[in-house]
Design a protein around this motif. Structure first.
Motif, PDB file in Angstrom:
ATOM      1  N   UNK A   1      -4.409  28.699   8.430  1.00 28.95           N
ATOM      2  CA  UNK A   1      -5.655  29.507   7.613  1.00 28.95           C
ATOM      3  C   UNK A   1      -5.030  30.405   6.490  1.00 28.95           C
ATOM      4  N   UNK A   2      -4.014  29.937   6.002  1.00 28.27           N
ATOM      5  CA  UNK A   2      -3.243  30.583   4.702  1.00 28.27           C
ATOM      6  C   UNK A   2      -3.311  29.277   3.634  1.00 28.27           C
ATOM      7  N   UNK A   3      -3.385  29.850   2.303  1.00 35.04           N
ATOM      8  CA  UNK A   3      -3.190  29.044   1.240  1.00 35.04           C
ATOM      9  C   UNK A   3      -2.218  29.652   0.218  1.00 35.04           C
ATOM     10  N   UNK A   4      -1.036  28.806  -0.030  1.00 39.80           N
ATOM     11  CA  UNK A   4      -0.221  29.194  -0.839  1.00 39.80           C
ATOM     12  C   UNK A   4      -0.887  29.148  -2.336  1.00 39.80           C
ATOM     13  N   UNK A   5      -0.441  30.197  -3.344  1.00 30.96           N
ATOM     14  CA  UNK A   5      -0.942  30.024  -4.551  1.00 30.96           C
ATOM     15  C   UNK A   5       0.193  30.633  -5.449  1.00 30.96           C
ATOM     16  N   UNK A   6       0.265  30.345  -6.899  1.00 31.02           N
ATOM     17  CA  UNK A   6       1.160  31.042  -7.864  1.00 31.02           C
ATOM     18  C   UNK A   6       0.575  32.059  -8.435  1.00 31.02           C
ATOM     19  N   UNK A   7      -0.858  31.992  -8.997  1.00 28.84           N
ATOM     20  CA  UNK A   7      -1.240  33.138  -9.653  1.00 28.84           C
ATOM     21  C   UNK A   7      -0.882  32.852 -11.210  1.00 28.84           C
ATOM     22  N   UNK A   8      -0.404  31.388 -11.583  1.00 26.50           N
ATOM     23  CA  UNK A   8      -0.203  31.258 -12.822  1.00 26.50           C
ATOM     24  C   UNK A   8      -1.147  31.793 -13.745  1.00 26.50           C
TER      25      UNK A   8
ATOM     26  N   UNK B   1       0.789  -1.105   0.033  1.00 25.93           N
ATOM     27  CA  UNK B   1       0.022   0.086   0.099  1.00 25.93           C
ATOM     28  C   UNK B   1       0.961   1.150   0.030  1.00 25.93           C
ATOM     29  N   UNK B   2       0.728   2.313  -0.997  1.00 28.72           N
ATOM     30  CA  UNK B   2       1.348   3.465  -0.913  1.00 28.72           C
ATOM     31  C   UNK B   2       1.246   4.397   0.254  1.00 28.72           C
ATOM     32  N   UNK B   3       2.128   4.951   0.678  1.00 25.76           N
ATOM     33  CA  UNK B   3       2.282   5.911   1.769  1.00 25.76           C
ATOM     34  C   UNK B   3       1.329   7.242   1.613  1.00 25.76           C
ATOM     35  N   UNK B   4       0.728   7.582   2.701  1.00 26.92           N
ATOM     36  CA  UNK B   4       0.023   8.829   2.293  1.00 26.92           C
ATOM     37  C   UNK B   4       0.894   9.938   2.854  1.00 26.92           C
ATOM     38  N   UNK B   5       0.623  11.112   2.207  1.00 27.35           N
ATOM     39  CA  UNK B   5       1.517  12.384   2.460  1.00 27.35           C
ATOM     40  C   UNK B   5       0.734  13.562   2.455  1.00 27.35           C
ATOM     41  N   UNK B   6       1.353  14.737   2.877  1.00 24.41           N
ATOM     42  CA  UNK B   6       0.670  15.912   2.844  1.00 24.41           C
ATOM     43  C   UNK B   6       0.547  16.382   1.099  1.00 24.41           C
ATOM     44  N   UNK B   7      -0.410  17.061   0.553  1.00 26.40           N
ATOM     45  CA  UNK B   7      -0.545  17.434  -0.688  1.00 26.40           C
ATOM     46  C   UNK B   7       0.061  18.663  -0.738  1.00 26.40           C
ATOM     47  N   UNK B   8       0.413  19.076  -1.989  1.00 27.74           N
ATOM     48  CA  UNK B   8       0.987  20.431  -2.408  1.00 27.74           C
ATOM     49  C   UNK B   8      -0.226  21.138  -3.270  1.00 27.74           C
ATOM     50  N   UNK B   9      -0.802  21.977  -2.929  1.00 27.59           N
ATOM     51  CA  UNK B   9      -1.948  22.488  -3.702  1.00 27.59           C
ATOM     52  C   UNK B   9      -1.842  23.987  -4.304  1.00 27.59           C
ATOM     53  N   UNK B  10      -1.737  24.143  -5.570  1.00 27.96           N
ATOM     54  CA  UNK B  10      -1.531  25.683  -5.845  1.00 27.96           C
ATOM     55  C   UNK B  10      -3.100  26.111  -5.969  1.00 27.96           C
ATOM     56  N   UNK B  11      -3.368  27.033  -5.066  1.00 23.62           N
ATOM     57  CA  UNK B  11      -4.731  27.204  -4.467  1.00 23.62           C
ATOM     58  C   UNK B  11      -5.292  28.489  -5.378  1.00 23.62           C
ATOM     59  N   UNK B  12      -4.572  28.884  -6.406  1.00 19.36           N
ATOM     60  CA  UNK B  12      -5.236  30.090  -7.407  1.00 19.36           C
ATOM     61  C   UNK B  12      -4.491  30.282  -8.536  1.00 19.36           C
ATOM     62  N   UNK B  13      -5.037  30.035  -9.548  1.00 19.73           N
ATOM     63  CA  UNK B  13      -4.345  30.153 -11.060  1.00 19.73           C
ATOM     64  C   UNK B  13      -5.288  30.179 -11.911  1.00 19.73           C
ATOM     65  N   UNK B  14      -4.919  30.501 -13.220  1.00 16.98           N
ATOM     66  CA  UNK B  14      -5.758  30.605 -14.470  1.00 16.98           C
ATOM     67  C   UNK B  14      -5.085  29.883 -15.742  1.00 16.98           C
ATOM     68  N   UNK B  15      -6.092  29.233 -16.069  1.00 12.37           N
ATOM     69  CA  UNK B  15      -5.483  28.742 -17.545  1.00 12.37           C
ATOM     70  C   UNK B  15      -6.537  29.029 -18.788  1.00 12.37           C
ATOM     71  N   UNK B  16      -6.074  29.268 -19.979  1.00 12.58           N
ATOM     72  CA  UNK B  16      -7.025  29.558 -21.145  1.00 12.58           C
ATOM     73  C   UNK B  16      -6.419  29.281 -22.275  1.00 12.58           C
ATOM     74  N   UNK B  17      -7.063  29.288 -23.218  1.00 15.58           N
ATOM     75  CA  UNK B  17      -6.556  28.977 -24.767  1.00 15.58           C
ATOM     76  C   UNK B  17      -6.897  29.787 -25.599  1.00 15.58           C
TER      77      UNK B  17
END
Length: 324
Positions: A263-270, A1-17
């Protein structure tokens, strides 16, 4: 069984085509029809820097039709992304619009971004939240458990605490360092939005100090509205010194003091940071800004809080992120 770990989440960004019949969007001088920041490029950046998931925020218009690319990305990558939609400012049925986007995404559009709140121009005038043009949106968010993605204008900052008090059950994520941009807003030569805002922002007396007019003492992690979170993002738009943004360090410390890293969320704003300073530099920014972060605080800021509060499927269903 795979180990569980803390996720890394980019909590705000934009994509468009590129604008097309399949993926229509509104175009302007800053987002011309040929400009693009496709999801494939984002996934490359995420893979290179160990980022597990992200929150895709709609850009390019507010109608149902122009959400097509956002919905496409959510359907194609259901375990990686959640989405934030937009509501037309003149929408006669905002609740119906919100529900249609949520249903079209199989529940992966989890919230809606707001900037114009309305209300009296005089910050000392009484505020009746029921008369605000955004009241039906907040009311429906409370009814359906949607998230409010908040990036208010400076002229609306004094309305914010009234909405927080009226809707304590609504999860709110305050965008980009809790800065409320004023009228001096433009795009630079690198295609990045910029806001001329004095730092720390004057709007902190409404949004952070709230009705007492100052940041209370001994408030580490005790922001009075437990349903409100704040993004650690958007530095490039407010700095006058560039990466790692030493002129914003004091404000970052204030947010950490009042909210706590939990209560803070890291994000890149890519994609606005893709050229300057680069995606990898923004991944490393929390360590630059807060060299004394504990391992637990770092895990919370970089993704645990976002995964839990926003209910990312992979985290929610497994009780932790599965290590690759």
């Amino acid at each position: 069984m795979k180990d569980r770990r803390s996720p890394v989440i980019d909590a705000h960004l934009h994509v468009f085509t590129r604008q097309s019949a399949e993926f229509p969007r509104e175009v302007n001088d800053h987002l011309p029809a040929e400009r693009e920041a496709p999801v494939e490029r984002l996934l490359e950046r995420m893979e290179s820097h160990g980022v597990d998931g992200a929150v895709l925020v709609q850009i390019g218009g507010t109608s149902l039709e122009v959400h097509a690319y956002l919905l496409h990305c959510l359907r194609e990558h259901p375990d990686r992304f959640l989405g934030i939609g937009l509501v037309p400012p003149d929408c006669e049925d905002p609740g119906g619009h919100m529900d249609r986007l949520a249903e079209a995404s199989d529940g992966r559009v989890i919230g809606f971004r707001l900037s114009r709140l309305g209300g009296p121009a005089d910050p000392f005038e009484a505020v009746d939240v029921r008369r605000l043009p955004v009241y039906p949106i907040w009311e429906h968010a409370a009814r359906r458990d949607y998230v409010i993605w908040l990036y208010p204008r400076a002229v609306d900052a004094h309305v914010v605490p009234h909405l927080f008090e009226a809707f304590p059950q609504v999860r709110v994520v305050f965008n980009h360092l809790m800065v409320c941009p004023g009228p001096r807003f433009w795009w630079d030569e690198k295609g990045r939005p910029q806001a001329d805002v004095p730092m720390p922002p004057e709007t902190r007396y409404s949004t952070l100090g709230l009705k007492v007019g100052r940041i209370p003492r001994n408030t580490r992690g005790r922001y009075p509205y437990p349903n409100v979170y704040v993004h650690f993002s958007g530095h490039y738009a407010f700095t006058k010194q560039g990466y790692p943004y030493p002129d914003l360090a004091g404000w970052g410390d204030s947010l950490r003091m009042v909210f706590g890293a939990g209560r803070m969320m890291w994000a890149t704003d890519f994609p606005w940071i893709d050229v300057d300073p680069g995606y990898g530099e923004v991944v490393r920014l929390p360590g630059e800004a807060f060299p004394d972060l504990t391992p637990e605080e770092h895990r919370q800021l970089m993704g645990e809080t976002a995964a839990q509060v926003l209910r990312f499927p992979a985290f929610r269903d497994s009780g932790g992120w599965l290590a690759p």
